[in-house]
Design a protein around this motif. Sequence first.
Motif, short mmCIF file in Angstrom:
data_model
loop_
_atom_site.label_atom_id
_atom_site.label_comp_id
_atom_site.label_asym_id
_atom_site.label_seq_id
_atom_site.Cartn_x
_atom_site.Cartn_y
_atom_site.Cartn_z
N GLY A 255 0.78 -1.23 0.00
CA GLY A 255 0.00 0.00 0.00
C GLY A 255 0.81 1.27 0.00
O GLY A 255 0.26 2.36 0.21
N ASP A 256 2.10 1.19 -0.26
CA ASP A 256 2.96 2.37 -0.30
C ASP A 256 3.09 2.83 -1.75
O ASP A 256 3.71 2.16 -2.58
CB ASP A 256 4.33 2.02 0.27
CG ASP A 256 5.26 3.23 0.34
OD1 ASP A 256 4.88 4.31 -0.15
OD2 ASP A 256 6.38 3.09 0.88
N LEU A 257 2.50 3.99 -2.07
CA LEU A 257 2.52 4.51 -3.44
C LEU A 257 3.49 5.69 -3.58
O LEU A 257 3.29 6.57 -4.41
CB LEU A 257 1.11 4.94 -3.85
CG LEU A 257 0.03 3.85 -3.80
CD1 LEU A 257 -1.32 4.42 -4.20
CD2 LEU A 257 0.41 2.67 -4.68
N THR A 258 4.55 5.68 -2.78
CA THR A 258 5.52 6.77 -2.79
C THR A 258 6.08 7.04 -4.18
O THR A 258 6.30 8.20 -4.56
CB THR A 258 6.67 6.45 -1.83
OG1 THR A 258 6.15 6.22 -0.52
CG2 THR A 258 7.67 7.59 -1.78
N HIS A 259 6.33 5.98 -4.93
CA HIS A 259 6.96 6.13 -6.25
C HIS A 259 5.93 6.27 -7.37
O HIS A 259 6.30 6.24 -8.55
CB HIS A 259 7.86 4.92 -6.52
CG HIS A 259 8.94 4.74 -5.51
ND1 HIS A 259 10.01 5.60 -5.39
CD2 HIS A 259 9.11 3.80 -4.53
CE1 HIS A 259 10.80 5.20 -4.40
NE2 HIS A 259 10.27 4.12 -3.87
N PHE A 260 4.65 6.42 -7.00
CA PHE A 260 3.58 6.56 -7.99
C PHE A 260 2.71 7.76 -7.59
O PHE A 260 1.61 7.62 -7.07
CB PHE A 260 2.74 5.28 -8.06
CG PHE A 260 3.49 4.09 -8.61
CD1 PHE A 260 3.38 3.75 -9.94
CD2 PHE A 260 4.33 3.35 -7.80
CE1 PHE A 260 4.08 2.67 -10.46
CE2 PHE A 260 5.03 2.27 -8.30
CZ PHE A 260 4.91 1.92 -9.64
#
Length: 303
Positions: free
Chosen positions: A200-205
Amino acid sequence: MMAAFAKANLPIPKLTAIATDGAPAMIGSVNGLVGLCKADQTFPDFWNFHCIIHREQLVSKSLNLNNVMKPVMEIVNYIRTHALNHRQFRNLIAELDQGLPGDLPLHCTVRWLSKSKVFSRFFELLDAVKLFMEEKDKDYPELSDLEWIMDLAFSVDMLCHLDRLNLTLQGKLKMLPDLVQSVFAFVNKLKLFEAHIQKGDLTHFHTLLKASEQVTSAALKKKRDRYATLVANLHESFVTRFCDLQLKRPQITFLVDPFNAETDCLKAPLVTDEAAAELEMIDLCEEDQLKAVLREGTVEFWK
């Protein structure tokens, strides 16, 4: 080609590799360039590579984004290929006066990098595009579908990542080790992207993160699973397509750092006598003057 070699006074016995595109005329085992060179006794044994940039573009196309690609391209072409529509769309953007980009770029299939620019700009102008298509009585329910908008956002982010890789593969004095390093660094990034999306980590998106704010947690979880699968499939495609370069990493690394390479890394066709090469590698590791030359750059060192 042989006439060009003779004119340039190129010593064919020192040839170690030939890079080509994937056309049969180039890689054919009998009548292709590679096949003809291998059959010619003038040529030594050599590696043959499929162009790395071309391979990267072919692998990128395996990213299954057809549900997004088709309507986006239809809408962009409808707006951009009709002068009246194009003018009216730009006037609409100016009337909205929301600090939006002034226009949609036109996608060119020949230029891979244009696809990312089209998708990114399309997402920025999504509300304006939706309003314009409604005014034209063109029915595109996808433009109001939150899940489709998430797919669009994911496409924008993935194409941007692929564009960055493509740009690192271009430029003057790019040696094989530089290209291989860029490709396999990206392969490792794909594993990171997959792991982050799964938890659930969308840091790069960044675009996907923005679009996900409007959907339920259940819908987001379902989409995350699909995106993680797409990234995993892309990773597998890269690994498969570049497996030959992975097997040659020890020899390729030698070109960058010959002083710390394994003594047995030099194999044919880079050398004709592997045993003698091992002894020479040992001598090379003690050449302090050459170590100073390497600090001036890889190209200067090998000159």
